[in-house]
Write an enzyme that holds these catalytic residues in place. Structure first.
Site, PDB file in Angstrom:
ATOM      1  N   THR A  97       0.850  -1.187   0.000  1.00 22.73           N
ATOM      2  CA  THR A  97       0.000   0.000   0.000  1.00 22.73           C
ATOM      3  C   THR A  97       0.883   1.234   0.000  1.00 22.73           C
ATOM      4  O   THR A  97       1.799   1.363   0.817  1.00 22.73           O
ATOM      5  CB  THR A  97      -0.962   0.011   1.206  1.00 22.73           C
ATOM      6  OG1 THR A  97      -1.736   1.220   1.178  1.00 22.73           O
ATOM      7  CG2 THR A  97      -0.224  -0.093   2.533  1.00 22.73           C
ATOM      8  N   HIS A 117       1.528 -10.732  14.828  1.00 22.97           N
ATOM      9  CA  HIS A 117       2.518 -11.314  15.730  1.00 22.97           C
ATOM     10  C   HIS A 117       2.178 -12.752  16.131  1.00 22.97           C
ATOM     11  O   HIS A 117       3.003 -13.449  16.731  1.00 22.97           O
ATOM     12  CB  HIS A 117       2.676 -10.443  16.983  1.00 22.97           C
ATOM     13  CG  HIS A 117       4.055 -10.457  17.567  1.00 22.97           C
ATOM     14  ND1 HIS A 117       4.949 -11.487  17.359  1.00 22.97           N
ATOM     15  CD2 HIS A 117       4.704  -9.556  18.339  1.00 22.97           C
ATOM     16  CE1 HIS A 117       6.075 -11.228  17.994  1.00 22.97           C
ATOM     17  NE2 HIS A 117       5.962 -10.054  18.596  1.00 22.97           N
TER      18      HIS A 117
END
Length: 535
Positions: free
Chosen positions: A451, A508
């Site tokens: 992006t 994560h």
């Protein structure tokens, strides 16, 4: 007139369904949109409504049988027809660029005044899509249309798209107005042969008899009057979409059924019933508001309050879902893009003349990302239940900013593409995204997203992961800076260099900090030491 009832396709990857229960028996009267039978597929369990009002004259497939999509499972004689024509050949059905059509002669509707025409239905624009909003009709009733000529525009969870006409002829009837949201496979228009419209349907007779109040509802429509409440012993009737909204908002549908708020046929709970309940009782209002019928445009007028566009509302919902699902962590690297900058300035004219596309920085960044992903496949992986899916291919999502929102088309198997092929794909997908020409499969299946948040000069952004991916890379602004350089002998000097920040956002649960660091270091090395041919 006999109408075939077929096994519907409940998703683009579904090719069969099992009839688990017939809700009517042969000889029973049925109303249009009244639940006729229940099916089970590997994606959903659903009730299938009757396409017309009449009598269930023949059940052709018994309970427990599994049949392919488009198989005729029953025949309904429309009101006023004589029985005895149940053994008819299966109705014809074709798909053309996502727009599904059925021959009117084999599946006519009592509200359709044209004989020998073609139904145009709301297409399924992805396996998880259950409905679409008609944002604009590009033709009006009575207009001649050519095969594949754009007929109307739709907006769904995945794409904004133009839907082409399946055949050449005359748009004899528009059955669903602009702004209405309808379920997939709902008939939205009828196309008849040339000359049929004038003889069979007056120009004023447009927008009449939309498929059903629950399925098609203009954004300014008043909510329907409540029907009789379902008793505790009755099975709560609702669509897969309704059950998904209820599940997402921890809503027990019995709360609506007991209160008598099911406004559909026989107390069936509709999408509007659920949204109204959530709004009035304050349960999951943020998520629910994203599913409400909404305006098609939101002019930015100071002092006014306007509804979000459908795409804006869907983006809002997806962002909230992603943050709730993934523990986001970020790492930011500064990359010296001077070598790339000089190469681009030197080669951009030749590249455009040879390949027909402008040479931007994006294909350089994409190639570097792909190479780093090949070295560290966990960054290209997805978490599925308690397992990590290491994807066989790198499907690179490229976020494209639109005037009305944001969309992420995907370059499939990017690891197999050359620099030129990636540059062309990026250009092609961006152009077709902005002209509403993308196909559903072109915005699905991504494994990693880029992006460009620095296109307006920002240093860097902290992007939200595009689920179910595990990472997203935000591209910051490219700027000249004074940088300390150290030569091979350890001598320092100050030079003007073209520098750019890149921010990796990662899940994560799947990716540790060490993994992200290794990936970004590899990505940085490719760009700073670029030594590849660009074609």
């Amino acid at each position: 007139m006999p109408t075939d009832v077929i096994m519907p396709q409940m998703g683009e990857s579904i090719f069969e369904g099992t009839i688990t229960k017939w809700l009517k028996k042969a000889g029973d009267a049925v109303e249009k949109d009244e639940p006729l039978f229940e099916i089970s597929t590997d994606k959903v369990d659903a009730e299938i409504p009757s396409p017309v009002a009449g009598v269930l004259s023949q059940i052709k497939v018994p309970e427990g049988a599994t049949v392919e999509i488009n198989t005729v499972v029953a025949v309904v004689l429309e009101s006023g027809e004589e029985q005895g024509t149940g053994n008819r050949e299966q109705g014809l059905g074709t798909r053309d660029q996502g727009s599904e059509i059925r021959d009117q002669g084999t599946a006519a509707s009592a509200s359709t005044p044209v004989s020998g025409g073609i139904y145009v239905v709301m297409p399924q624009m992805g396996e998880s899509i259950f409905e679409g909003t008609i944002t604009k009709w590009l033709k009006k009733a009575g207009d001649a249309v050519e095969k594949d000529e754009p007929l109307f525009e739709i907006s769904t969870d995945k794409v904004d798209a133009e839907i082409p006409s399946p055949v050449a002829g005359v748009l004899s009837q528009i059955k669903v107005p602009e702004g209405a949201t309808v379920e997939i496979n709902t008939v939205v228009a009828v196309i008849g042969p040339s000359g049929v419209f004038a003889a069979n349907a007056p120009a004023a007779a447009v927008l009449e008899e939309a498929p059903s109040p629950a399925a098609a509802k203009p954004t300014n429509a008043e909510p329907p009057a409540p029907a009789v409440a379902a008793s505790d012993s009755e099975r709560i009737r609702s669509s897969p979409l309704v059950r998904r909204i209820a599940k997402d908002n921890n809503l027990d549908l019995r709360q609506i059924a007991v209160s008598g708020a099911g406004s559909g046929l026989g107390g069936r709970i509709t999408k509007d019933d659920v949204l109204r309940h959530l709004s009035e009782h304050g349960l999951g209002s943020a998520a629910a508001s994203a599913e409400k019928p909404i305006a098609l445009s939101a002019p930015q007028v100071p002092g006014q309050v306007v509804p979000m566009t459908r795409m804006r509302a869907i983006i809002a919902q997806r962002m909230v879902e992603s943050v709730a699902i993934s523990p986001h962590v970020y790492t930011v690297y500064k990359v010296d893009m001077t070598r790339i900058m000089r190469l681009r300035e030197r080669e951009k004219s030749r590249f455009e003349q040879k390949h027909g596309v402008k040479l931007t920085f994006m294909p350089f960044i994409a190639v570097a990302a792909v190479e780093a992903l090949r070295k560290f496949p966990v960054v290209n992986a997805s978490l599925e239940n308690d397992a990590i899916h290491y994807h066989a291919n790198i499907n690179l999502g490229i976020a494209v900013s639109l005037e009305w929102g944001l969309i992420v088309p995907v370059i499939k198997q990017a690891e197999q593409r050359s620099f030129v092929q990636i540059a062309r794909s990026m250009n092609d997908l961006a152009l077709r995204a902005r002209s509403k020409k993308l196909l559903p499969e072109e915005v699905a299946g991504g494994t990693f997203t880029l992006t460009n948040s620095g296109v307006f000069g920002g240093e860097f952004g902290t992007p939200i992961i595009n689920q179910p991916e595990s990472a997203i890379l935000a591209i910051g602004g490219l700027k000249k800076e004074a940088v300390v350089l150290t030569d091979a002998e350890g001598n320092d000097s100050i030079a003007i260099r073209s520098m750019q920040h890149f921010c990796l956002g990662f899940d994560h649960r799947t990716i540790d900090g060490a993994d992200s660091g290794k990936f970004m270091s590899a990505f940085k090395r490719v760009l700073e030491g670029w030594d590849r041919e660009i074609g």
